[in-house]
Scaffold this motif. Sequence first.
Motif, PDB file in Angstrom:
ATOM      1  N   VAL A  66     -26.891  64.936 -46.874  1.00  0.00           N
ATOM      2  CA  VAL A  66     -26.914  64.156 -48.105  1.00  0.00           C
ATOM      3  C   VAL A  66     -25.542  63.533 -48.277  1.00  0.00           C
ATOM      4  O   VAL A  66     -24.528  64.226 -48.302  1.00  0.00           O
ATOM      5  CB  VAL A  66     -27.240  65.041 -49.340  1.00  0.00           C
ATOM      6  N   GLY A  67     -25.509  62.219 -48.384  1.00  0.00           N
ATOM      7  CA  GLY A  67     -24.251  61.520 -48.631  1.00  0.00           C
ATOM      8  C   GLY A  67     -24.134  61.095 -50.082  1.00  0.00           C
ATOM      9  O   GLY A  67     -25.052  61.265 -50.886  1.00  0.00           O
ATOM     10  N   ALA A  68     -22.988  60.534 -50.423  1.00  0.00           N
ATOM     11  CA  ALA A  68     -22.777  60.066 -51.790  1.00  0.00           C
ATOM     12  C   ALA A  68     -23.734  58.913 -52.083  1.00  0.00           C
ATOM     13  O   ALA A  68     -23.937  58.030 -51.248  1.00  0.00           O
ATOM     14  CB  ALA A  68     -21.327  59.626 -51.988  1.00  0.00           C
ATOM     15  N   PRO A  69     -24.341  58.883 -53.262  1.00  0.00           N
ATOM     16  CA  PRO A  69     -25.304  57.823 -53.585  1.00  0.00           C
ATOM     17  C   PRO A  69     -24.601  56.485 -53.790  1.00  0.00           C
ATOM     18  O   PRO A  69     -23.437  56.420 -54.140  1.00  0.00           O
ATOM     19  CB  PRO A  69     -25.947  58.320 -54.886  1.00  0.00           C
ATOM     20  N   HIS A  70     -25.352  55.422 -53.568  1.00  0.00           N
ATOM     21  CA  HIS A  70     -24.791  54.089 -53.779  1.00  0.00           C
ATOM     22  C   HIS A  70     -24.621  53.796 -55.263  1.00  0.00           C
ATOM     23  O   HIS A  70     -23.675  53.132 -55.678  1.00  0.00           O
ATOM     24  CB  HIS A  70     -25.700  53.035 -53.144  1.00  0.00           C
ATOM     25  N   HIS A 127     -15.915  63.694 -52.362  1.00  0.00           N
ATOM     26  CA  HIS A 127     -14.993  63.026 -53.271  1.00  0.00           C
ATOM     27  C   HIS A 127     -15.611  61.781 -53.907  1.00  0.00           C
ATOM     28  O   HIS A 127     -15.073  61.278 -54.901  1.00  0.00           O
ATOM     29  CB  HIS A 127     -13.703  62.642 -52.535  1.00  0.00           C
ATOM     30  N   LEU A 128     -16.721  61.281 -53.363  1.00  0.00           N
ATOM     31  CA  LEU A 128     -17.380  60.116 -53.942  1.00  0.00           C
ATOM     32  C   LEU A 128     -18.520  60.484 -54.889  1.00  0.00           C
ATOM     33  O   LEU A 128     -19.118  59.604 -55.493  1.00  0.00           O
ATOM     34  CB  LEU A 128     -17.927  59.226 -52.820  1.00  0.00           C
ATOM     35  N   ARG A 134     -20.611  67.188 -58.977  1.00  0.00           N
ATOM     36  CA  ARG A 134     -19.604  68.061 -58.355  1.00  0.00           C
ATOM     37  C   ARG A 134     -19.496  69.382 -59.111  1.00  0.00           C
ATOM     38  O   ARG A 134     -19.369  70.451 -58.499  1.00  0.00           O
ATOM     39  CB  ARG A 134     -18.248  67.365 -58.317  1.00  0.00           C
ATOM     40  N   ALA A 135     -19.536  69.322 -60.434  1.00  0.00           N
ATOM     41  CA  ALA A 135     -19.458  70.555 -61.218  1.00  0.00           C
ATOM     42  C   ALA A 135     -20.674  71.448 -60.954  1.00  0.00           C
ATOM     43  O   ALA A 135     -20.543  72.673 -60.826  1.00  0.00           O
ATOM     44  CB  ALA A 135     -19.353  70.224 -62.710  1.00  0.00           C
ATOM     45  N   ALA A 136     -21.848  70.836 -60.866  1.00  0.00           N
ATOM     46  CA  ALA A 136     -23.055  71.624 -60.585  1.00  0.00           C
ATOM     47  C   ALA A 136     -22.995  72.239 -59.193  1.00  0.00           C
ATOM     48  O   ALA A 136     -23.389  73.389 -58.985  1.00  0.00           O
ATOM     49  CB  ALA A 136     -24.288  70.739 -60.731  1.00  0.00           C
ATOM     50  N   LEU A 137     -22.506  71.456 -58.236  1.00  0.00           N
ATOM     51  CA  LEU A 137     -22.364  71.994 -56.877  1.00  0.00           C
ATOM     52  C   LEU A 137     -21.384  73.158 -56.853  1.00  0.00           C
ATOM     53  O   LEU A 137     -21.623  74.177 -56.193  1.00  0.00           O
ATOM     54  CB  LEU A 137     -21.899  70.890 -55.932  1.00  0.00           C
ATOM     55  N   ALA A 138     -20.253  73.025 -57.548  1.00  0.00           N
ATOM     56  CA  ALA A 138     -19.268  74.110 -57.571  1.00  0.00           C
ATOM     57  C   ALA A 138     -19.883  75.386 -58.131  1.00  0.00           C
ATOM     58  O   ALA A 138     -19.655  76.484 -57.600  1.00  0.00           O
ATOM     59  CB  ALA A 138     -18.039  73.693 -58.387  1.00  0.00           C
ATOM     60  N   ALA A 139     -20.678  75.250 -59.203  1.00  0.00           N
ATOM     61  CA  ALA A 139     -21.342  76.426 -59.764  1.00  0.00           C
ATOM     62  C   ALA A 139     -22.333  77.023 -58.769  1.00  0.00           C
ATOM     63  O   ALA A 139     -22.460  78.245 -58.648  1.00  0.00           O
ATOM     64  CB  ALA A 139     -22.044  76.047 -61.068  1.00  0.00           C
ATOM     65  N   VAL A 156     -19.813  71.138 -46.401  1.00  0.00           N
ATOM     66  CA  VAL A 156     -19.376  70.107 -47.342  1.00  0.00           C
ATOM     67  C   VAL A 156     -18.135  69.423 -46.783  1.00  0.00           C
ATOM     68  O   VAL A 156     -17.168  70.089 -46.378  1.00  0.00           O
ATOM     69  CB  VAL A 156     -19.043  70.729 -48.713  1.00  0.00           C
ATOM     70  N   SER A 157     -18.149  68.096 -46.767  1.00  0.00           N
ATOM     71  CA  SER A 157     -16.986  67.347 -46.292  1.00  0.00           C
ATOM     72  C   SER A 157     -16.408  66.524 -47.430  1.00  0.00           C
ATOM     73  O   SER A 157     -17.120  66.112 -48.349  1.00  0.00           O
ATOM     74  CB  SER A 157     -17.370  66.423 -45.128  1.00  0.00           C
TER      75      SER A 157
END
Length: 915
Positions: A66-70, A127-128, A134-139, A156-157
């Motif tokens: 999964v990449g960053a969405p457009h 980072h994108l 990002r907060a949900a992923l960290a949790a 995760v990259s």
Amino acid sequence: MSGATHPAGGPRLYDRAAELAAVARLSARVASGRGGVLFVTGNPGEGRTALLRRAAHDFPGTAHRVGAPHHRGPWSAARALFAELAPTPAAGRRALRLARGEGGLARAVAALAVEREAVLICVDDLHLWDAHSRAALAAAWQETGTRRPGRVGWLVSAARHHRFPEVPGAETVRLGRLTVPGARALLGDLCPEAAPAPPVGERLLDEAAGHPGVLAAAVRRLTAPQLAGVVPLPRPAVDDSVLAEVYGGLLERLPAASRRRLATVAVVALAGRAGAGADGANGAGTAAYGIGGGGGGGGGSTPGEAARGGGGSGRSTPGGAARGARAPAGALEGLVADGLLLRRGGGAVGFEDPFLGRAALAAARQPWRGGTRAPGGSGGVAEAVPVDGPASGAAPAADRRTAGAALARGEGHRADRLGPPAAVRALSPLARGRAQLVRGLAALAGGPVMDAHEALLQAAELLRGRAPVEASDARFLAMEAAWAGGDIEACLAALGGGEDVRGLERDFADGLRAALTVRLDDARTALVRVVAGDGGADDPRLLLRAGAAALVLGDTAAAARIHARALVRARAEHRTALLPHALEQLAYAELRAGRYGRAALAAREGLRSAESTGQHNVAAHQHAVLALAASVKGDGSAVAEHAGRALATAGAHGLVQAATLAEWALARAERGRGLAAQAAARLVPLVRPGPRGGHFALRMLVVPCFVETAVAAGREAEARDAAEEYAAWAALGVDGPAPAQSARCRALLAEGEASAYWFREAVRRHDSCGNDFERARTLLAYGTWLRRRRRPGDARGPLRDALVTFERAAAEGWAEHARSELRATGGASGGAADPAALRELTPQQQRIARLVAGGATNQEVADHLSLSPRTVDHHLRGVFARLGIRSRVELPAVVDGWDADGVVPAAAAARRPGR
């Protein structure tokens, strides 16, 4: 050996054995049901996406990339994740609702993956992603690492400048440059039909410097005849267009202010390069002067030497916190705030990735004439290197072109040697001044502070009249460096000649100069205005100067308040490089106020911030503060660790202030272990005047500890001399607790009843200074003196009061000392209460004690007796102090003793409310 791996159908990787081993460990954890998280970080073009593709290809279970969405926005990336994981759109919507609810993202992912054997989720370009996702992923990663591992793994990259969240058990791998064999193998894959001619290949490998993305971009822009060596290659082969292809995405996504900062630093780098040649730097390149610039085959920046850096070190002194206000200091601080990595070494600053410096320089490389920026230039850079130098002493145009070509090719070492001294004279004073300012900031952050002092003074002289604000900042920073090094004369030299300083900054400089020359009335007049103005604005730099002025005046309460405000402003403005300094100043103010717990809290946060931004000198000072706090707690191992780390940096960089604090902490720890003679010997140099002594601003603060230790060690003559000097200093009124501590020193040295008088006088003076910890030390010393003169009944009161204060301050080492003295008097220190103390309780205190012993809360007692909870708490603390107990848990046994012995009439009893 190239280290290349060629899986069938998967991407080929080179020199990535360690990274693939980390991926294999993650796969094994997922297969065993323990889950896991692996973070991958790297610069643009270093192969983050290729590694994720390879991991997804090799994973034995189900893998999703999964990449960053457009289209960015709240939860947009999470939607993309569930669209990939969910078998149907409806399932994806249900998972998104679950993620937003109490269960969180981890539960939603687990629900989607429950029917699969093992799942690897590869998240690219974190980072994108938007902040919500990002907060949900960290949790979710926190859950994966602790409570909900399961058979789900996360790979995760993110770009190198992105800071990953802290996840228990997570591993991080950092992609770096390729070795020469690895780069050669990649070059062969990039040219499958015909290998490039040997000279062409060597030049490409040299200029790409092991960067896979740069090498690939350089090859793509070459024609077949160029690769074959028939047609000459562009010079340089890795030019602006190649760097734009690799780094353009990163630069474009940065805010405009960040791009301007990069351009500013890159422009100053060119001045630093020319300066290195004039100084005769033998190939040092960036290490001699500069920032960025050095490209592929030059001086060699390795990924491992990266350290987040930027604007200065700062001391817990009246130094100035001048860092980070304006370019280039502000540019450096801004780059740290953006997370762009810088590296330091040998008193210099550089881009961690030299290609990033060259890419930023390319954006700013437009002709400058007469201080006017040409269209399409760097977008707000103040002044760069002029194209044509002055008529007198200018470097020949051929020399400048030769050096410039070498620099453009990334051959920084050759550019330094080709740049003659005339090239430096061709630069404007403003450009040279800013280069010196950057050099001084680097040394102040992580190098010898007196080197920083000299560089910053030179910068101030060059900038005077041309950039007044930057000249003022440079002078304050030079003074700060001299303060950290314990050199009064150098402090005065930096404070003098500041014609560019105005307003409250002028008051600060005048007041500090008067204080250093012991003209205290003049100092108070100027510094009181600074403190009253709180820096005159919400600028954290000016607030820190106001807080420093309060410390010089001895007003620790105002100092802590102003420094806390400066910290809040620095956080609100995302001044990442300023945070360590603000926390350092706050920790020192709390230390001076005797609030060691708060000082340790600020120092721990400041230490993490300093280490993450590469400010090693600030970190040394924070270690010293933590060592002092640990000495109060009686934690000998922590004292030794923090003091050792502080002294290691202090010795190499000339940090006299940090060294003095660390030695003081070690002496306190030795005194606590009963090693009075050893502790006194360690303290003697700290209280000695002159250049061989301790830090000039700390010498008097150490004297009370030295007097107490020297008396215990039998060195009364030295203690008496120090006490007499301290009494004269205390009379000046520049330290709140000093008069009380001076009286304590007199009591320790007096004989007979004169000691009792001075102890009582010390306690009286403590009541108005506000330092509870020092008051408790005086009470402990007084109680010990009374006990040794066979007056145990009189000793118990001071000792109990001291014990309660030490326990409240979490000063376990001192509390244990007070307990042992209290036990020696026959009084209670945690067991049965003294009958005489029971009779001293007021009827109200007896009623409260009985109610609490029966299990009532403070609120219940307040309701029952028609009091406020605060009044109940006040009475309860008095009960604890008089009975020599530490908590309400011990009260039931005490009350049972009252009833058994008949000490307190039963009529005073009260039942628990509600019974």
